[in-house]
Design an enzyme around this catalytic site. Structure first.
Site, PDB file in Angstrom:
ATOM      1  N   ALA A 181      -1.454   5.531   3.719  1.00 23.46           N
ATOM      2  CA  ALA A 181      -1.702   4.921   5.025  1.00 23.46           C
ATOM      3  C   ALA A 181      -2.726   3.810   4.844  1.00 23.46           C
ATOM      4  CB  ALA A 181      -2.223   5.973   6.005  1.00 23.46           C
ATOM      5  N   HIS A 189     -39.602   1.270  21.774  1.00 25.71           N
ATOM      6  CA  HIS A 189     -40.254   2.577  21.665  1.00 25.71           C
ATOM      7  C   HIS A 189     -39.594   3.544  22.643  1.00 25.71           C
ATOM      8  CE1 HIS A 189     -43.453   5.575  21.352  1.00 25.71           C
ATOM      9  NE2 HIS A 189     -43.453   5.632  22.684  1.00 25.71           N
ATOM     10  N   ALA A 236     -17.629   0.499   0.079  1.00 30.60           N
ATOM     11  CA  ALA A 236     -16.604  -0.095   0.930  1.00 30.60           C
ATOM     12  C   ALA A 236     -17.079  -1.417   1.525  1.00 30.60           C
ATOM     13  CB  ALA A 236     -16.219   0.876   2.049  1.00 30.60           C
ATOM     14  N   GLU A 260       0.846  -1.198   0.000  1.00 28.65           N
ATOM     15  CA  GLU A 260       0.000   0.000   0.000  1.00 28.65           C
ATOM     16  C   GLU A 260       0.874   1.239   0.000  1.00 28.65           C
ATOM     17  OE1 GLU A 260      -2.293   2.747  -0.324  1.00 28.65           O
ATOM     18  OE2 GLU A 260      -3.487   0.917  -0.103  1.00 28.65           O
ATOM     19  N   THR A 279      -8.727   4.697   0.053  1.00 27.36           N
ATOM     20  CA  THR A 279      -9.537   5.886  -0.184  1.00 27.36           C
ATOM     21  C   THR A 279     -10.555   6.093   0.926  1.00 27.36           C
ATOM     22  OG1 THR A 279      -9.271   5.804  -2.595  1.00 27.36           O
ATOM     23  CG2 THR A 279     -11.231   6.920  -1.746  1.00 27.36           C
ATOM     24  N   LYS A 325     -17.633  11.974   6.238  1.00 26.40           N
ATOM     25  CA  LYS A 325     -18.636  11.922   7.308  1.00 26.40           C
ATOM     26  C   LYS A 325     -18.228  12.790   8.479  1.00 26.40           C
ATOM     27  CE  LYS A 325     -20.555   9.291   4.486  1.00 26.40           C
ATOM     28  NZ  LYS A 325     -19.550   9.532   3.460  1.00 26.40           N
ATOM     29  N   GLY A 351     -22.548  17.765 -10.460  1.00 29.19           N
ATOM     30  CA  GLY A 351     -22.966  16.414 -10.110  1.00 29.19           C
ATOM     31  C   GLY A 351     -23.952  16.433  -8.962  1.00 29.19           C
ATOM     32  N   GLY A 401     -18.701  11.059 -10.541  1.00 25.30           N
ATOM     33  CA  GLY A 401     -18.604   9.618 -10.369  1.00 25.30           C
ATOM     34  C   GLY A 401     -17.167   9.147 -10.223  1.00 25.30           C
ATOM     35  N   ARG A 402     -16.994   7.835 -10.115  1.00 27.34           N
ATOM     36  CA  ARG A 402     -15.682   7.225  -9.949  1.00 27.34           C
ATOM     37  C   ARG A 402     -15.504   6.114 -10.973  1.00 27.34           C
ATOM     38  NH1 ARG A 402     -13.262   8.731  -5.233  1.00 27.34           N
ATOM     39  NH2 ARG A 402     -11.877   6.937  -5.280  1.00 27.34           N
TER      40      ARG A 402
END
Length: 463
Positions: A38, A442, A318, A35, A42, A52, A183, A272-273
């Site tokens: 890190a 509830h 993912a 890799e 992605t 997020k 987009g 998009g990707r």
């Protein structure tokens, strides 16, 4: 050049690659992972997690900002401010904790990690340019490709300068005054809404005639209402033609062939990707369009060469890559596994959030399946109302003949957390009666899941 051998060589340490490497090592397979970034790929470094985190920070700031005027909760704040450098440092701290955790898991499992960039010589040989400047040649019995995907640029809007991909849009150190997003899919709207909450003037341009064109149209309606409420300007059915000559704005052509200019100090291209296939030229792989063709075990057309995740096409998620990684690793270890889920959840972290799992009514109709469908509004859900989240709904789609649940859709505050329940119901073969008969806590959003099933059976209590 140094050399080493391994049974399994994984190229790419994203969600699919690191999960495959850990699972293979758990099963006793000598595993090496290469890799260049890190660990986490992605998703952890420049995608799912940082986006997020930014969305959460934007939500928190927006709540404080709105409390400086009039809050229906009675909350009053004197003023609102944000130090974006601190925000970005916090976001990177979250990323660092998770990538560090992945590195620890790889070590714990006994995976040998080589930090560097791979160059594939053939299906058994890979040369790696390591971070320390040295090179190593790795011979393997099995080669697993997990190289992921990359943002798609537009010919008329190549990345660079003020034209950003999602990667750069997540790392801005100043709030842009005027941000144009090209987009109206989930990436563009997630980031566009976040930057609007942080103070940017945001405009969205898309050739499609509606927002979230990849989702059921009804799911996009509450999101469209929220976009308008937030003051985000929409130019749908329009094409981005490129920057103006002086770079001060974006040229846009409408569906009527009229051209106009949108002022912009930043342009986010979220078109998009695409699978990251550069460097695979030395392999004789059968392709499906831009993606590497694989079977249900992850095998490619070359013996002992495997591929998983975004490299293998849609849906580029993912959690799909992780599941494929486990399957491939177990098959490499000699176990019998297949990647054949009944449904893969798709979540859009807009405000409100959107979740879709399994068949929609339209998809069922295309398959010739007669269905029952019903939805329950969050306006009738106590927990949603206590969170100021009365917009949206949960919908269930089930076979008409035996009531087998085929799909779920939801839009509303916090509905991303319902994705697991939706997936369980489909994968475990639940029927409407099963969902309707389960005691749901509830007050929770999950009650809307039960009520949707009851409504499909003609037995709804609260609507």
């Amino acid at each position: 050049m140094a050399s080493k051998t391994t049974t399994l060589l994984v190229i790419g340490g994203g969600p699919g690659g690191y999960v495959a490497a850990i699972r293979a090592a758990q099963l006793g397979v000598a595993t090496t992972l290469v890799e260049g970034m890190a660990p986490g790929g992605t998703c952890l470094n420049i995608g799912c997690i940082p986006s997020k985190a930014l969305i959460h920070a934007a939500d928190e700031y927006d709540r404080v900002r709105r409390a400086t005027t009039a809050s229906p909760l009675g909350i009053r704040a004197g003023s609102a401010g944000i130090d974006l450098a601190v925000t970005q440092a916090w976001k990177e701290g979250v990323v660092g904790k998770l990538t560090g955790g992945v590195a620890a898991l790889l070590r714990k499992a006994g995976v040998q990690v080589v930090a560097g960039w791979a160059r594939i010589v053939d299906g058994k040989t890979v040369d790696v340019a390591r971070e320390d400047g040295e090179a190593v040649r790795i011979q393997c019995e099995h080669l697993l490709l997990a190289t992921g995907s990359e943002p798609m640029a537009l010919a008329q809007l190549p990345f660079g300068g003020k034209v950003l991909s999602s990667t750069e849009a997540l790392a801005l150190t100043e709030v842009p005054r005027q941000l144009v997003v090209v987009g109206a899919g989930y990436i563009g709207l997630e980031l566009g809404m976040a930057w609007r909450k942080l103070g940017a003037e945001v405009t969205v341009v898309d050739v499609a005639e509606r927002v979230l064109p990849g989702y059921d149209e009804d799911l996009g309606k509450p999101v469209l209402a929220a976009l308008k409420r937030m003051g985000i300007v929409l130019h749908l059915g329009c094409t981005a033609e490129g920057l103006t000559a002086d770079g001060s704005g974006l040229r846009v052509r409408s569906r009527h062939a009229d051209e106009f200019v949108l002022p912009a100090d930043r342009v986010l291209v979220a078109a998009g990707r695409r699978p990251r296939t550069a460097g695979l030229e030395s392999l004789q792989l059968e392709m499906e369009g831009r993606a590497v063709k694989v079977d249900a075990t992850g095998r490619t057309s070359m013996r002992n060469v495997w591929a998983i995740g975004d490299l293998t096409g849609e849906p580029m998620l993912a959690h799909r890559a992780m599941a494929q990684g486990e399957v491939a690793a177990e098959c490499i270890a000699g176990h019998k596994r297949r990647f054949a889920p009944l449904a893969i959840p798709a979540v859009c972290f807009t405000d409100p959030e959107v979740v879709a799992v399994g068949h929609t009514q339209a998809q069922a109709a295309q398959a010739g399946i007669a269905v029952l469908a019903a939805q329950f509004p969050f306006a009738a859900n106590g927990r949603a109302l206590t969170m100021e989240g009365g917009e949206g709904f949960v919908r269930v789609v089930a076979r008409q003949d035996n009531h087998l649940v085929l799909g779920w859709q939801a839009v509303g505050h916090g509905v991303s957390e319902l994705a697991a329940a939706f997936s369980y119901a489909i994968e475990m073969g639940a029927r409407l009666e099963d969902v309707g008969g389960i005691v749901h806590a509830h007050p929770t959003l999950g009650e809307a899941v039960q009520e949707a099933a009851l409504r499909a059976l003609g037995r709804a209590i609260h609507v």
